[in-house]
Design a protein around this motif. Structure first.
Motif, short mmCIF file in Angstrom:
data_model
loop_
_atom_site.label_atom_id
_atom_site.label_comp_id
_atom_site.label_asym_id
_atom_site.label_seq_id
_atom_site.Cartn_x
_atom_site.Cartn_y
_atom_site.Cartn_z
N LEU A 104 -0.85 10.17 -4.66
CA LEU A 104 -2.03 10.31 -3.82
C LEU A 104 -2.07 9.24 -2.73
CD1 LEU A 104 -4.68 11.00 -6.61
CD2 LEU A 104 -3.32 12.66 -5.31
N ALA A 105 -2.59 9.60 -1.58
CA ALA A 105 -2.72 8.67 -0.46
C ALA A 105 -3.76 7.61 -0.79
CB ALA A 105 -3.13 9.41 0.81
N VAL A 106 -3.53 6.40 -0.28
CA VAL A 106 -4.51 5.34 -0.43
C VAL A 106 -4.69 4.61 0.89
CG1 VAL A 106 -3.85 4.97 -2.85
CG2 VAL A 106 -2.90 3.49 -1.07
N ILE A 107 -5.83 4.00 1.06
CA ILE A 107 -6.06 3.04 2.14
C ILE A 107 -6.37 1.71 1.46
CG2 ILE A 107 -7.51 2.35 4.08
CD1 ILE A 107 -8.12 5.25 4.60
N PRO A 108 -5.47 0.72 1.58
CA PRO A 108 -5.78 -0.58 0.98
C PRO A 108 -7.12 -1.10 1.50
CG PRO A 108 -3.49 -0.50 1.69
CD PRO A 108 -4.16 0.74 2.24
N HIS A 109 -7.95 -1.57 0.59
CA HIS A 109 -9.28 -2.01 1.00
C HIS A 109 -9.73 -3.20 0.18
CE1 HIS A 109 -9.79 0.96 -2.25
NE2 HIS A 109 -10.85 0.25 -2.62
N VAL A 110 -10.62 -3.97 0.76
CA VAL A 110 -11.15 -5.18 0.15
C VAL A 110 -12.66 -5.11 0.04
CG1 VAL A 110 -11.38 -7.69 0.36
CG2 VAL A 110 -9.22 -6.58 0.95
N VAL A 111 -13.30 -4.58 1.05
CA VAL A 111 -14.76 -4.55 1.07
C VAL A 111 -15.29 -3.25 0.47
CG1 VAL A 111 -16.80 -4.47 2.56
CG2 VAL A 111 -14.98 -6.10 3.04
N GLU A 112 -16.18 -3.37 -0.48
CA GLU A 112 -16.85 -2.21 -1.06
C GLU A 112 -18.20 -1.96 -0.39
OE1 GLU A 112 -15.73 -0.10 -3.05
OE2 GLU A 112 -14.27 -0.98 -4.43
N ARG A 113 -18.90 -3.04 -0.08
CA ARG A 113 -20.27 -2.89 0.41
C ARG A 113 -20.69 -4.18 1.12
NH1 ARG A 113 -24.84 0.15 -1.71
NH2 ARG A 113 -26.81 -0.99 -1.54
N ILE A 114 -21.42 -4.02 2.22
CA ILE A 114 -21.99 -5.16 2.94
C ILE A 114 -23.48 -4.91 3.12
CG2 ILE A 114 -21.94 -6.56 5.03
CD1 ILE A 114 -19.08 -5.59 5.50
N GLY B 45 0.81 -1.21 0.00
CA GLY B 45 0.00 0.00 0.00
C GLY B 45 0.84 1.26 0.00
N ALA B 46 2.01 1.22 0.64
CA ALA B 46 2.88 2.39 0.70
C ALA B 46 3.58 2.66 -0.63
CB ALA B 46 3.91 2.22 1.82
N TYR B 47 3.64 1.66 -1.50
CA TYR B 47 4.20 1.85 -2.84
C TYR B 47 3.15 2.38 -3.81
CZ TYR B 47 8.92 -0.18 -2.46
OH TYR B 47 10.25 -0.39 -2.17
N ALA B 48 1.87 2.23 -3.48
CA ALA B 48 0.80 2.64 -4.40
C ALA B 48 0.89 4.11 -4.83
CB ALA B 48 -0.56 2.33 -3.79
N PRO B 49 1.27 5.05 -3.94
CA PRO B 49 1.36 6.45 -4.39
C PRO B 49 2.36 6.67 -5.53
CG PRO B 49 1.23 6.37 -2.00
CD PRO B 49 1.41 4.96 -2.47
N PHE B 50 3.39 5.82 -5.64
CA PHE B 50 4.31 5.96 -6.76
C PHE B 50 3.61 5.61 -8.08
CE2 PHE B 50 7.37 4.69 -3.28
CZ PHE B 50 7.87 5.97 -3.09
N ALA B 51 2.65 4.69 -8.01
CA ALA B 51 1.94 4.25 -9.22
C ALA B 51 0.78 5.16 -9.58
CB ALA B 51 1.44 2.81 -9.02
N ASN B 52 0.26 5.90 -8.60
CA ASN B 52 -0.94 6.72 -8.89
C ASN B 52 -0.64 8.22 -9.02
OD1 ASN B 52 -0.94 8.00 -6.31
ND2 ASN B 52 -2.28 6.45 -5.44
N GLY B 53 0.62 8.59 -8.91
CA GLY B 53 0.96 9.99 -9.08
C GLY B 53 1.15 10.76 -7.79
#
Length: 369
Positions: free
Chosen positions: A184-194, A174-182
């Motif tokens: 921006l901060a991210v929160i790794p997530h799995v659940v969209e809706r319950i 997750g900490a490498y994701a900002p390098f791939a997205n330009g």
């Protein structure tokens, strides 16, 4: 009913890749376990494998295990250096160094004298990482890691330059994701809706943007540098034809952990290999079997996907970015660097039970991986 971000095809591919590669090569390399996490650059987890065989072990090494990331942590060291005024072409000395009796060495015990930051990161030169860490302080490096998403407690000492504090695979990917997205901060997530059986919404993930945490010009520099890891550096075995990619290998002390965290504009994927009891592997490095597993999975994951480039210098080129392009300044965390920041709260409805959503996911959704 739980609606998740998991892609069934990618999940099956990840499980098969880990299982087959370890079945074929695990014993001869002294590797008993492996884990893989793949997420989109905005943090949506597409595949998560917590072990080679659920029937043998239900422990989720992708989420619950914490291991030394080794040189995969150096991305935070070099980003810190760039944010303090250095560039990919800045020179630093690769030579023996001693700090209070501790004398870190390069893999292979070779030293190259004056090298650029790009060369030092690509070749994973330990002495340069230590020099940069001491030049800008371990606390500054730790603040950078926390800002990008590392949540584990990091020790502010010289050896943090070589990734000696333990982290989980999920937080590192997750900490490498900002390098791939330009940037921006991210929160790794799995659940969209319950939803309940009567269609009542129990949880809905908030889609809000979290904002910029790395200036665009530094993202471009880091992507330029980590792309070289795949061409002249420790990850030359990467095989992902046609796709611009970047990343960093990591090998912990005594070859106990071997990592590769690599990314394209489509997917950020990390691979960890090691043993549950902490015994050393048979000199497996991040540039070996982890890169092979990463390449196999990523080739399958990118089939039929339009090629996209990694975030690069803003319009006007790198020099324009260096002298002001209107990008937001990076967000800093607590200046002490002694403790991780409080997690960003999840907006909207939450699930019940201890440990918040992450705890709920760990015990109820992914404990079988």
């Amino acid at each position: 009913m739980v609606q998740t971000t998991i892609d069934g095809t990618l999940q099956a591919s990840a499980e098969k890749t880990i299982s087959e590669e370890l079945a074929q090569k695990g014993d001869k390399n002294g590797v008993g376990q492996g884990a893989l996490v793949a997420m989109t650059p905005d943090g949506a987890v597409r595949a998560m494998v917590g072990g080679r065989n659920y029937a043998e072990s239900q422990f989720n090494r992708a989420v619950a295990a914490k291991r030394q990331p080794g040189s995969a942590f150096k991305a935070f060291v070099y980003l810190t250096a760039l944010e303090h005024g250095l560039t990919p072409d800045s020179l630093r000395q690769d030579a023996p160094i001693k700090i209070k009796g501790w004398q870190p060495e390069n893999y292979g015990h070779q030293y190259y004298g004056p090298v650029t930051l790009t060369q030092a990161l690509a070749m994973s030169l330990n002495t340069v990482s230590v020099r940069l860490t001491m030049e800008f302080t371990p606390a500054a490096v730790i603040r950078t890691a926390y800002r990008l998403g590392i949540a584990s407690k990091l020790e502010p000492n010289a050896s943090i330059a070589l990734g000696t504090s333990e982290v989980s695979m999920l937080e590192l990917v997750g900490a490498y994701a900002p390098f791939a997205n330009g940037g921006l901060a991210v929160i790794p997530h799995v659940v969209e809706r319950i939803t309940s059986t009567n269609s009542k919404v129990l949880y809905q993930r908030n889609q809000r943007m979290l904002g910029r945490i790395i200036d665009a010009r530094y993202v471009a520099m880091m992507n330029e540098m980590m792309a070289q890891t795949l061409t002249i550096g420790t990850a030359q075995k990467v095989a992902l034809p046609g796709w611009p990619a970047a990343g960093k290998t990591g090998t912990s002390q005594d070859f106990r952990d071997a990592w590769f965290i690599g990314y394209t504009a489509h997917l950020v994927t990390g691979v960890w290999l090691g043993n549950d009891d902490g015994t050393p592997t048979k000199k497996v490095t991040g540039g070996g079997l982890p890169v092979e597993i990463w390449s196999r999975f990523m080739r399958a994951a990118h089939q039929g996907v339009p090629v996209a480039v990694l975030p690069s210098a803003p319009s006007g080129g790198l020099m324009f970015g260096l002298f002001g392009n209107g990008a937001s300044a990076p967000v800093e965390t607590d200046s002490s660097g002694s403790a991780p920041p409080a997690p960003i709260p999840s907006a909207g409805n939450t699930t019940s039970g201890g440990g918040g959503l992450d705890g709920w996911l760990r015990h109820n959704l992914f404990s079988r991986r």
